[in-house]
Design a protein around this motif. Sequence first.
Motif, mmCIF file in Angstrom:
data_model
loop_
_atom_site.group_PDB
_atom_site.id
_atom_site.type_symbol
_atom_site.label_atom_id
_atom_site.label_comp_id
_atom_site.label_asym_id
_atom_site.label_seq_id
_atom_site.Cartn_x
_atom_site.Cartn_y
_atom_site.Cartn_z
ATOM 1 N N PHE A 125 0.846 -1.186 0.000
ATOM 2 C CA PHE A 125 0.000 0.000 0.000
ATOM 3 C C PHE A 125 0.885 1.241 0.000
ATOM 4 N N LEU A 126 0.584 2.187 -0.878
ATOM 5 C CA LEU A 126 1.215 3.516 -0.902
ATOM 6 C C LEU A 126 0.099 4.504 -0.672
ATOM 7 N N THR A 127 0.087 5.160 0.469
ATOM 8 C CA THR A 127 -1.071 5.994 0.773
ATOM 9 C C THR A 127 -0.727 7.165 1.677
ATOM 10 N N ALA A 128 -1.582 8.162 1.627
ATOM 11 C CA ALA A 128 -1.438 9.331 2.506
ATOM 12 C C ALA A 128 -2.035 9.047 3.886
ATOM 13 N N LYS A 129 -2.767 7.957 4.030
ATOM 14 C CA LYS A 129 -3.360 7.590 5.322
ATOM 15 C C LYS A 129 -2.251 7.078 6.229
ATOM 16 N N SER A 130 -1.839 7.927 7.156
ATOM 17 C CA SER A 130 -0.654 7.588 7.937
ATOM 18 C C SER A 130 -0.928 7.204 9.387
ATOM 19 N N ASP A 131 -2.172 7.310 9.836
ATOM 20 C CA ASP A 131 -2.394 6.974 11.249
ATOM 21 C C ASP A 131 -2.273 5.471 11.465
ATOM 22 N N VAL A 132 -1.928 5.109 12.669
ATOM 23 C CA VAL A 132 -1.623 3.721 13.019
ATOM 24 C C VAL A 132 -2.810 2.802 12.749
ATOM 25 N N TYR A 156 3.263 -1.435 3.907
ATOM 26 C CA TYR A 156 2.462 -0.215 3.954
ATOM 27 C C TYR A 156 3.422 0.960 4.030
ATOM 28 N N ILE A 157 3.416 1.806 3.011
ATOM 29 C CA ILE A 157 4.298 2.968 2.974
ATOM 30 C C ILE A 157 3.434 4.219 2.905
ATOM 31 N N THR A 158 3.718 5.183 3.783
ATOM 32 C CA THR A 158 2.932 6.421 3.785
ATOM 33 C C THR A 158 3.626 7.500 2.956
ATOM 34 N N LYS A 159 2.801 8.307 2.312
ATOM 35 C CA LYS A 159 3.294 9.449 1.528
ATOM 36 C C LYS A 159 3.498 10.622 2.470
ATOM 37 N N PRO A 160 4.475 11.424 2.231
ATOM 38 C CA PRO A 160 5.527 11.289 1.216
ATOM 39 C C PRO A 160 6.546 10.240 1.633
ATOM 40 N N PHE A 161 7.181 9.613 0.651
ATOM 41 C CA PHE A 161 8.174 8.579 0.924
ATOM 42 C C PHE A 161 9.408 8.839 0.074
#
Length: 176
Positions: free
Chosen positions: A76-83, A97-102
């Motif tokens: 997953f590459l997403t701006a949804k960064s909460d745990v 699971y990688i959060t944007k920005p990366f």
Amino acid sequence: MQRILIVEDEEAIANLININLTAEGYRCICAYDGKMGADYMEKETFDLILLDIMLPEINGYELLEYVKPIGTPVIFLTAKSDVAERIKGLKLGADDYITKPFQIGELSARVEALLRRYGNKNKKLFFSGVEIDTDSRIVRKDGKTVDLTVKEFDLLVELIQNKNVALYREQLYRKV
């Protein structure tokens, strides 16, 4: 050459990922919404899928349900960064699971690690007109075979697999 499907609605991000992973020797296809991604998954097979969650048409969670029976690994590459979102994505079956920005280097490393875990390690490496077949241990430069010793071959593979990374001499001695 390993095939990666990039399902990302932000074309600039999808193109950046495509350019960088193509330079790493992967063949990438971009889909800019969930429906297009599902269509590609139906018609073709991929070694890895990079998947945004917030997509038009069909969201990433729904697409993940479609991918699970196929068994293709998903990041997953997403701006949804909460745990809570990260936990949800991983529990639903995403492999990473990688959060944007990366950082693109981190993405490349995670792609390589995941493909290695799934036994899909790239058998051919490409860099600046050089093609390396790691199974047959043959190196070609612009189509012409280059003769290398065992250590030269291993050193070349190590350096290409770690391009843009500063390696200490001791690391190279241990690996080669």
